[in-house]
Write an enzyme that holds these catalytic residues in place. Structure first.
Site: not given
Ligand code: GDP
Length: 431
Positions: A13, A16, A40-41, A225
């Site tokens: 999370d 990525k 989940g992206h 992950q």
């Molecule tokens: P992943 O699985 O690593 O891709 O992460 P997730 O998508 O589960 O969680 C990341 C969350 O943070 C998502 O809702 C993104 O839209 C949000 N997000 C990503 N980068 C940033 C950031 O720099 N700032 C903020 N406020 N939200 C972000």
């Protein structure tokens, strides 16, 4: 030609998805190499949200080909659902832009049922899996009784494979867990239909990749992950069932280690974790609540609230060692705006002894008390900023300190969920 591996440096999370989507336009290929739809992206482009669980995040970019490698486990229902949505939105007109390996293992109804039955049985000792059947599918893969995507295209062979698996799985479900058995005939009919619909997408992804590398193309490997959820290098048993570290690209996509040029570690500006297991810098108080609220820390796959805490440099150094990061991306720096005093764990105290190294056992990690250093915060909203020099002084110092503590350059800083809310200090693809 450059090959770049982007992996999570924490417990997943890290954001990525946003970064892979941002990096994808520079890549000819985006490749998933492990995990399943427990990832989940959330991608936000022009205010429109797309949540992807299986299809690589490069799909929104019209010139990128997206491969799902043999190391991935695929739930055909989920994959087909995502393909339908992408087609309906006009994002995916040409099926050749998404290729799924015929060798990838298939998640079947038995796997999801077993995942749920086990978590229910484990109660207080539950791993906190997403209940998507990922772990049980990898078990059958290693047990050499799994069913692969290519098997779905051969109805006669599939009938035999499903029959063999049914005996094993239904016994475990009904006799050990006292759950309902899965109807073998109904599953077979469904699986044949999956095969029919997936056929236009099934391919030998290793060969596509090899050709691309020979032609000097740029390839981005998209990790799911994070490092501490890796089955071998993570906080076992509170981990996922695949290898998530950069090295898993070699086995999960099918390339040699000599073909990897760069490894980008992705971290948040703080730490979160979903599910059970030790978390030394966890904030079990109002400050943790505040981070959860400001960072909207709720799982994209399950909606579960994420546990939140300060950044942990001990973990990041370990992640750097295991993955061989050539650079780091720090995400969600904007979330820390308004917090008066920001902390970073620089060492642990375990049984009275100070260490800067991540411990070997879960027991030691459970007893680890972090040693913090404090940094003055900043109040400015960072989301509009696009140059490192424009960040408030304290935010720049915070980033510089992470760089010094981990020992690798921070090339990207994310200041918001939107694609363009990104500060670039150096192109991560540049060798
Ligand atoms: P992943 O699985 O690593 O891709 O992460 P997730 O998508 O589960 O969680 C990341 C969350 O943070 C998502 O809702 C993104 O839209 C949000 N997000 C990503 N980068 C940033 C950031 O720099 N700032 C903020 N406020 N939200 C972000």
């Amino acid at each position: 030609m450059t090959t770049l591996v982007a992996v999570g440096a924490q417990w997943g999370d890290e954001g990525k998805g946003k970064l892979v989507d941002w990096l994808a336009p520079a890549a000819d290929l985006v490749v998933r190499f492990h995990g399943g739809n427990n990832a989940g992206h959330t991608l936000v482009v022009d205010g429109e949200k797309t949540v992807l669980h299986v299809v690589p995040a490069g799909v929104l970019n019209p010139d990128t080909q997206n491969l799902i490698g043999p190391g991935v486990v695929v739930d055909p229902e989920i994959l087909l659902g995502e393909l339908d949505v992408l087609q309906a939105r006009g994002v995916l007109r040409d099926p050749s832009r998404v290729r799924v390996s015929g060798r990838a293992h298939v998640i079947l109804d038995w796997h999801t049922a077993l995942d749920k039955a086990r978590e229910e049985r484990a109660q207080g000792r539950a791993i906190g899996t997403t209940g998507r059947g990922i772990g049980p599918t990898y078990e059958d893969k290693v047990g050499r009784r799994g069913i692969r995507v290519a098997d779905l295209l051969d109805p006669a062979g599939l009938r035999l494979l499903i029959g063999r698996l049914a005996e094993h799985k239904n016994f475990e479900l009904t006799q050990y867990y006292r759950w309902q058995p899965v109807d073998e005939e109904a599953l077979y009919a469904k699986a044949v239909e999956w095969g029919r619909r997936l056929e236009p997408y099934v391919d030998h992804t290793g060969r596509i990749l090899e050709r691309a590398l020979r032609e000097g193309k740029t390839v981005l490997f998209e990790g799911a992950q994070g490092t501490f959820l890796d089955i071998d290098h993570g906080t076992y048993p509170y981990v996922t069932s695949s290898n998530c570290v950069a090295g898993a690209v070699c086995t999960g996509a099918g390339i040699g280690p000599t073909r990897i040029d760069r490894v980008l570690g992705i971290t948040k500006a703080y730490t979160t974790r979903v599910g059970g297991g030790p978390f030394p810098t966890e904030l079990d108080d109002a400050q943790g609540e505040e981070l959860r609220r400001l960072g909207a820390e709720f799982g994209a796959t399950t909606g579960r609230p994420r546990r939140c805490g300060w950044l942990d440099a001990v973990m990041l150094r370990e992640a750097c060692a295991v993955n061989g990061f050539t650079s780091l991306a720090v995400n969600k720096l904007d979330v820390l705006s308004g917090i008066a005093k920001v902390q970073i764990a620089t060492a642990y105290r375990i049984d009275g002894k100070r260490t800067e190294e991540f411990p070997m056992t879960l027991g030691e990690l459970e007893r680890a008390e972090p040693e913090y250093e404090s940094h003055a915060g900043w109040t400015e909203d960072l989301r509009e900023l696009r140059r490192f020099e424009d960040l408030p002084r304290n935010a720049r110092d915070y980033v510089a300190r992470i760089e010094a503590l981990v020992g690798v350059p921070i090339e990207l800083i994310s200041v918001g969920p939107e694609r363009d809310e990104t500060i670039v200090r150096r192109d991560p693809f540049a060798s």
